[in-house]
Motif scaffolding. Structure first.
Motif, PDB file in Angstrom:
ATOM      1  N   VAL A 101       0.856  -1.185   0.000  1.00 19.47           N
ATOM      2  CA  VAL A 101       0.000   0.000   0.000  1.00 19.47           C
ATOM      3  C   VAL A 101       0.892   1.235   0.000  1.00 19.47           C
ATOM      4  O   VAL A 101       1.715   1.420   0.900  1.00 19.47           O
ATOM      5  N   LEU A 102       0.722   2.057  -1.033  1.00 20.69           N
ATOM      6  CA  LEU A 102       1.438   3.327  -1.105  1.00 20.69           C
ATOM      7  C   LEU A 102       0.636   4.365  -0.336  1.00 20.69           C
ATOM      8  O   LEU A 102      -0.535   4.624  -0.653  1.00 20.69           O
ATOM      9  N   LEU A 103       1.251   4.931   0.689  1.00 24.91           N
ATOM     10  CA  LEU A 103       0.590   5.864   1.598  1.00 24.91           C
ATOM     11  C   LEU A 103       1.250   7.232   1.515  1.00 24.91           C
ATOM     12  O   LEU A 103       2.487   7.332   1.520  1.00 24.91           O
ATOM     13  N   VAL A 104       0.445   8.284   1.454  1.00 26.54           N
ATOM     14  CA  VAL A 104       0.963   9.643   1.524  1.00 26.54           C
ATOM     15  C   VAL A 104       0.218  10.362   2.633  1.00 26.54           C
ATOM     16  O   VAL A 104      -1.014  10.463   2.608  1.00 26.54           O
ATOM     17  N   GLY A 105       0.963  10.845   3.638  1.00 29.98           N
ATOM     18  CA  GLY A 105       0.330  11.487   4.781  1.00 29.98           C
ATOM     19  C   GLY A 105       1.175  12.594   5.366  1.00 29.98           C
ATOM     20  O   GLY A 105       2.219  12.966   4.817  1.00 29.98           O
ATOM     21  N   ASP A 106       0.721  13.091   6.495  1.00 33.50           N
ATOM     22  CA  ASP A 106       1.394  14.247   7.100  1.00 33.50           C
ATOM     23  C   ASP A 106       2.514  13.864   8.053  1.00 33.50           C
ATOM     24  O   ASP A 106       3.151  14.736   8.645  1.00 33.50           O
ATOM     25  N   ARG A 107       2.749  12.552   8.217  1.00 36.18           N
ATOM     26  CA  ARG A 107       3.828  12.078   9.085  1.00 36.18           C
ATOM     27  C   ARG A 107       4.111  10.614   8.749  1.00 36.18           C
ATOM     28  O   ARG A 107       3.324  10.000   8.013  1.00 36.18           O
ATOM     29  N   PRO A 108       5.176  10.028   9.251  1.00 32.70           N
ATOM     30  CA  PRO A 108       5.408   8.603   9.003  1.00 32.70           C
ATOM     31  C   PRO A 108       4.203   7.775   9.445  1.00 32.70           C
ATOM     32  O   PRO A 108       3.553   8.090  10.450  1.00 32.70           O
TER      33      PRO A 108
END
Length: 398
Positions: free
Chosen positions: A56-63
């Motif tokens: 799953v490729l995840l893009v967020g505001d922190r690890p």
């Protein structure tokens, strides 16, 4: 892990115990474009049956392991080297026999920014070329993707174009919703009445109670097993993993109040049954089966007709997706809308010097599949169009 601007991107195994699952669920409930198949509950239910090698490729505001994570983009995918029989790397959106829509989950407030971050992250973590599977070639996501390709000068190529039946109700007034079946001809309506009379007294029911969904699903599995798939050994009942997946997904969505099993019954006999999930305002009709002994009187058509009336009457629903293969006449008879779809091969920002080769190889693959289909349509279509329908091709006139 990849950091860009204020966002952190990571590629993680599909793990139900991971701390970022809650943030995925949050984005699943309110994405830019609804996608049942990338909803966290559906995806995790499918993990054992279809999830080998999925990341799953995840893009967020922190690890993703840190508390308080907010995700703006999620894309389940597989990375591989051998799609073309040639060691050329490709990251491909997750698809399987019950997963036929591949739009990534994007933040609804800043979707263009989210897609931009996803494409840049994919270039660093997944590879220089992506295949977005089963994505619309018209509408909001198509415009978003085209804009990103223009902004970065990304080459792209569309393959496997097709369209499937959808029921479009968004933005329609109550009278317009009521007229959604007005396209049915007088001849079709007469045939529906005549077949209903021959089938005898019938009851249409929608099972939503979580306490009853499991039994209704078992009834569906048994109905399919009594048909041609049961005789061929390819029915759901012959695959414990798939039955377990359906039970897990129906249980998860049933607990949310967003799973339904519609049935047409005559006394204690089920004539037709369909398994449907709801995300936001969209109903996804994933499975449908009918009693073959009654095929002459089209119980599948009777069921879809009544289901359509039920969806129209539900003000909370803005449409339905048939999840059907091309030219599936049962859905197309009642749902006049068509959603054009394709697999989109696209380079990631930063460039791909081998994109032209990948495009030619995929075009060759498509050509070979079409050539084989002309010789043996049934076997090739089963591999090219990975839907799990419960009726043989001859039943599509139902």
């Amino acid at each position: 892990m990849h950091r860009a601007d204020d966002w952190v991107a990571a590629l993680r195994p599909l793990d139900p115990t991971a701390p970022w699952i809650a943030a995925w669920r949050t984005l699943s409930r309110r994405p830019f474009i609804e996608n049942l198949f990338y909803d966290a509950d559906f995806a995790l239910s499918a993990r054992e049956a279809f999830g080998a090698g999925v990341e799953v490729l995840l893009v967020g505001d922190r690890p993703p392991e840190e508390p308080g994570l907010r995700l703006i983009a999620v894309w389940p995918c597989r990375r591989g080297w051998r799609r073309w029989g040639f060691p050329l790397r490709l990251a491909m959106g997750w698809m399987h026999g019950f997963g036929v829509f591949g739009v990534p989950l994007l933040d609804p407030d800043r979707p263009a920014h989210a897609l931009d971050a996803l494409l840049r992250a994919a270039g660093h973590l997944a590879g220089r070329r992506l295949m977005l599977t089963y994505v619309p070639t018209r509408g909001p996501f198509a415009e978003l993707l085209s804009g990103a390709c223009r902004a970065y000068g990304l080459p792209r190529a569309d393959f496997w174009p097709h369209a499937r039946a959808v029921l479009e109700l968004s933005g329609r007034t109550e009278p317009e919703r009521a007229a959604a079946l007005d396209h049915l001809s007088a001849r079709r309506r007469r045939r529906l009445r005549q077949s209903a009379e021959r089938l005898g007294p019938m009851t249409f029911e929608t099972v939503r109670d979580p306490a009853n969904l499991g039994a209704a699903l078992d009834d569906y599995v048994a109905l399919e097993g009594r048909g041609w798939k049961g005789r061929a050994g390819t029915a759901l009942g012959d695959s414990p993993e798939q039955v377990a997946f359906l039970h897990a997904s129906v249980e998860a969505f049933g607990a949310r109040g967003t799973a339904r099993i519609d049935r047409l019954r005559r006394g204690d006999t089920t004539l037709a049954s369909a398994v449907t999930y709801v995300t936001g305002g969209t109903a996804w009709c994933l499975k449908i089966s009918f009693a073959e002994a009654e095929a002459r009187d089209s119980p599948g058509a009777q069921l879809v007709h009544r289901m359509t009336l039920s969806v129209i009457a539900d003000a909370g629903l803005t449409g339905a997706d048939s999840c059907a293969p091309p030219d599936f006449r049962l859905a197309e008879t009642f749902w006049a809308g068509r959603m054009p779809l394709a697999h989109v091969l696209v380079a990631t920002p930063g460039g791909d010097p081998l994109f032209g080769l990948a495009r030619r190889l995929e075009a060759l693959r498509a050509w070979l599949s079409r050539s084989l289909a002309r010789r043996s349509p049934a076997s090739v279509l089963a591999s090219v169009w990975p839907w799990r329908r419960s009726a043989p091709p001859t039943s599509r006139s139902d």
